[in-house]
Scaffold this motif. Structure first.
Motif, PDB file in Angstrom:
ATOM      1  N   ALA A   1       9.264   2.924   9.416  1.00 29.90           N
ATOM      2  CA  ALA A   1       7.762   3.468   9.297  1.00 29.90           C
ATOM      3  C   ALA A   1       6.849   2.320   9.183  1.00 29.90           C
ATOM      4  O   ALA A   1       5.554   2.367   9.701  1.00 29.90           O
ATOM      5  N   ARG A  39      14.334   4.241   6.259  1.00 26.33           N
ATOM      6  CA  ARG A  39      13.176   5.078   6.916  1.00 26.33           C
ATOM      7  C   ARG A  39      11.866   4.217   6.686  1.00 26.33           C
ATOM      8  O   ARG A  39      10.990   4.200   7.640  1.00 26.33           O
ATOM      9  N   GLU A  73       0.858  -1.256   0.057  1.00 26.95           N
ATOM     10  CA  GLU A  73       0.025  -0.033   0.239  1.00 26.95           C
ATOM     11  C   GLU A  73       1.030   1.209   0.079  1.00 26.95           C
ATOM     12  O   GLU A  73       0.390   2.155  -0.677  1.00 26.95           O
ATOM     13  N   TYR A  74       1.982   1.254   0.822  1.00 27.70           N
ATOM     14  CA  TYR A  74       2.604   2.431   0.952  1.00 27.70           C
ATOM     15  C   TYR A  74       4.002   2.571  -0.063  1.00 27.70           C
ATOM     16  O   TYR A  74       4.249   3.754  -0.319  1.00 27.70           O
ATOM     17  N   GLU A 117       4.482   3.249  -3.397  1.00 20.88           N
ATOM     18  CA  GLU A 117       4.500   4.279  -4.359  1.00 20.88           C
ATOM     19  C   GLU A 117       4.614   5.660  -3.541  1.00 20.88           C
ATOM     20  O   GLU A 117       5.254   6.280  -4.123  1.00 20.88           O
ATOM     21  N   GLN A 118       3.917   5.591  -2.499  1.00 23.78           N
ATOM     22  CA  GLN A 118       3.768   7.102  -2.098  1.00 23.78           C
ATOM     23  C   GLN A 118       5.150   7.268  -1.315  1.00 23.78           C
ATOM     24  O   GLN A 118       5.784   8.256  -1.283  1.00 23.78           O
ATOM     25  N   PHE A 119       5.758   6.259  -0.688  1.00 21.41           N
ATOM     26  CA  PHE A 119       7.114   6.378  -0.110  1.00 21.41           C
ATOM     27  C   PHE A 119       7.920   6.792  -1.256  1.00 21.41           C
ATOM     28  O   PHE A 119       8.871   7.460  -1.187  1.00 21.41           O
ATOM     29  N   ARG A 120       8.018   6.054  -2.329  1.00 18.98           N
ATOM     30  CA  ARG A 120       9.018   6.231  -3.542  1.00 18.98           C
ATOM     31  C   ARG A 120       8.813   7.765  -3.915  1.00 18.98           C
ATOM     32  O   ARG A 120       9.763   8.484  -4.352  1.00 18.98           O
ATOM     33  N   SER A 121       7.637   8.195  -4.051  1.00 17.58           N
ATOM     34  CA  SER A 121       7.264   9.294  -4.501  1.00 17.58           C
ATOM     35  C   SER A 121       7.984  10.363  -3.735  1.00 17.58           C
ATOM     36  O   SER A 121       8.405  11.485  -4.085  1.00 17.58           O
ATOM     37  N   PHE A 122       7.859  10.329  -2.213  1.00 15.47           N
ATOM     38  CA  PHE A 122       8.369  11.246  -1.507  1.00 15.47           C
ATOM     39  C   PHE A 122       9.920  11.040  -1.101  1.00 15.47           C
ATOM     40  O   PHE A 122      10.560  11.652  -0.307  1.00 15.47           O
ATOM     41  N   GLY A 123      10.586   9.933  -1.979  1.00 14.47           N
ATOM     42  CA  GLY A 123      11.758   9.590  -1.678  1.00 14.47           C
ATOM     43  C   GLY A 123      12.334   9.235  -0.734  1.00 14.47           C
ATOM     44  O   GLY A 123      13.571   9.408   0.173  1.00 14.47           O
ATOM     45  N   ILE A 124      11.447   8.439   0.270  1.00 16.70           N
ATOM     46  CA  ILE A 124      11.947   7.930   1.587  1.00 16.70           C
ATOM     47  C   ILE A 124      12.789   6.591   1.438  1.00 16.70           C
ATOM     48  O   ILE A 124      12.490   5.876   0.707  1.00 16.70           O
TER      49      ILE A 124
END
Ligand SMILES: Nc1ncnc2c1ncn2[C@@H]1O[C@H](COP(=O)(O)OP(=O)(O)OP(=O)(O)O)[C@@H](O)[C@H]1O
Ligand SMILES: [Mg+2]
Lengths: 235, 274
Positions: A147, A143, A129-130, A132-139
């Motif tokens: 998370a 980290r 679930e997370y 793509e969103q993590f990659r988008s924010f460069g996490i």
């Protein structure tokens, strides 16, 4: 041979009066299994999270091995730890055989794979679930893994409780590496085995009742946590 | 991180003659030469995304101005969301070239961009912690994070919801939180995938005002919508996708007066064109 009624009465008496011998055994049991659980979480949670966020060649094999290790018989682990810690073994010089430390090591080997494998399953669902969103924010992966552990906390506590339940109820590993020495390495499961064979059913039954209550308590706690998580939509 | 894009060098002639393109080159709202180096100037050449033998995205050429609001429109399944994820660097195209300013699409460009997904992805934490998380990942100190988080939540009208678990927010509140989190990193490019789809009319207008302000402050906005009125209100230019292809890309005033492609005309008139 006592009859069942008498044994049951004696068991309740032992529990109600807080018999010293009984308490000592229960406390050691909890100490050993809780230490093993702590170590297993320190190893298993990061390992599980790492396996989720970090693709590498052969990850599938590692995961399969880990899953298979969940089913390792405790006696086999006991035997392996015994071989390692016995006087002639590679770690015999540590002099750990027949100590609580040896029991903690054996139980850690028993449940760390369980914690890691179950944690991986819990965190993988979260990560899908997370991701793509993590990659988008460069996490960073580190980290992201942290998370996942934070956000998967409710699921992971259930995992830990499952591990604890398995450790505290296991007899094969602790009896081999601990030796069931009175006042030193005698825990609930090994004491039950011994007292039963000696015919002291009162003590055996008292320990059995406590062990059952712990298992029940652990499961109730898991269920309670799940409902808290659901109420906050965190499940 | 996804693999980087091939080819590794841009096509030699930036805007090579495209005999097949129906649209006159002069009509395209392309960046001026001065604009082309700015981080908001998107350039796409020969972009193809294939999956299971299907061409899901196939865009020969597209260049967006470095600033302003570009609205992306098209039917369900036209490839709008895939397009947004491609240009953000989340998925690797089968072929083609994508660059922002003079920089090829990659970790360096995506770090300066924020994408609000069609379905908000929120952490299992409070609303404020969701914003704080991305700020901490960028290494901001505690005081800055706290101020910025409060500022952003207030901006989308969620100041009273800071401590509430994000997943207990209503659908519209979740979308607004996702937008607040995206704005918090002060992106140079803001990519919005139907970011107002489940908002009430007042919230839609509030969000549109934020989008306009953000664009005016210099952020490039690329915004997918099905709301024709919204597109009219916000667009500087419109890119219309049809079955993975770019049907047309024109300045908003001309697009809405009379789109040139049959598919866009049908869309605006509410006809289904298959
Ligand atoms: N991973 C995938 N594998 C195969 N097909 C996919 C994949 N992802 C998307 N598609 C297909 O690609 C097409 C474009 O999808 P996309 O999500 O970009 O549509 P969209 O234009 O955003 O539509 P909507 O307006 O409904 O959001 C759809 O037909 C979809 O089924
Ligand atoms: Mg979409």
């Amino acid at each position: 041979m006592q009859d069942f009624g008498a044994a049951f009465g004696l068991a309740l008496h032992l529990i109600a009066t807080g018999d010293d011998n009984l308490l000592e055994i229960v406390v050691l049991s909890l100490k050993v299994s809780f230490s093993a659980l702590t170590l297993s979480c320190l190893i298993g949670l990061p390992l599980g999270a790492f396996l989720v966020v970090r693709p590498f060649w052969g990850r599938g094999v590692v995961v399969a091995v880990l899953n298979a290790m969940m089913g390792l018989p405790p006696v086999v682990i006991g035997l392996l730890v015994y071989l390692a810690l016995s006087r002639a073994g590679p770690m015999g010089w540590l002099g750990l055989l027949y100590t609580p430390t040896a029991m903690i090591i054996a139980q850690t080997l028993l449940i760390a794979p369980i914690v890691a494998a179950l944690a991986r399953q819990v965190l993988e669902g979260l990560y899908s679930e997370y991701d793509e969103q993590f990659r988008s924010f460069g996490i960073s992966r580190l980290r992201a893994a942290a998370a996942l552990v934070v956000d998967g906390r409710y699921g992971l506590v259930t995992v830990a409780l499952a591990g604890f339940g398995r450790a505290v109820a296991e007899v094969g590993a602790v009896i081999i590496v601990g030796g069931n020495i009175d006042h030193l390495t005698r825990v609930m499961t090994t004491a039950i085995a011994l007292e039963t064979s000696k015919g002291d059913l009162g003590m055996a039954l008292a320990l059995g009742i406590i062990l059952m209550s712990i298992a029940l308590g652990v499961n109730l706690a898991a269920g309670g946590l799940r409902s808290v998580a659901e109420r906050q939509a965190y499940a | 991180m996804p693999e980087r894009l091939r080819p590794l060098s841009p096509p030699a002639v930036p805007h090579a003659a495209q005999p097949k393109a129906k649209q006159a080159a002069a009509d395209r709202p392309e960046p001026s030469p001065r604009d082309r180096a700015r981080p908001g100037a998107l350039r796409v050449e020969g972009l193809v995304l294939e999956a299971q033998g299907q061409r899901l995205v196939d865009i020969e050429h597209l260049a967006l101005p470095a600033g302003g609001v570009t609205m992306v429109m098209g039917l369900n399944g036209a490839g709008k969301s895939l397009f947004l994820r491609l240009i953000h660097g989340l998925i690797t195209p089968s072929h083609g070239w994508i660059s922002w300013g003079e920089v090829p699409c990659g970790p360096a460009t995506s770090a300066t961009q924020a994408l609000v997904f069609q379905k908000p992805v929120l952490l299992r934490r409070s609303a404020a912690a969701n914003v704080d998380f991305v700020l901490r990942a960028r290494g901001l100190d505690r005081a800055t994070r706290r101020d910025r988080t409060a500022e952003m939540l207030a901006r989308v009208g969620l100041e009273g919801r800071a401590r509430q678990p994000a997943r207990l927010l209503s659908g519209g509140e979740q979308q607004r939180l996702a937008l607040a989190r995206a704005l918090a990193i002060r992106p140079q490019v803001l990519l919005l995938d139907e970011a107002t789809a489940s908002l009430d009319p007042a919230s839609v207008l509030a969000i549109e005002r934020i989008v306009t302000d953000t664009a005016r402050a210099g952020t490039k906005v690329i915004f997918i919508t099905h709301d024709i009125g919204q597109a009219r209100r916000l667009a500087d230019d419109v890119a219309f996708l049809h079955r993975g292809r770019l049907a047309e890309h024109r300045p908003a005033d001309r697009f809405f007066v009379g789109p040139q492609s049959e598919s866009a005309l049908a869309y605006l008139e509410g006809r289904i064109l298959l």
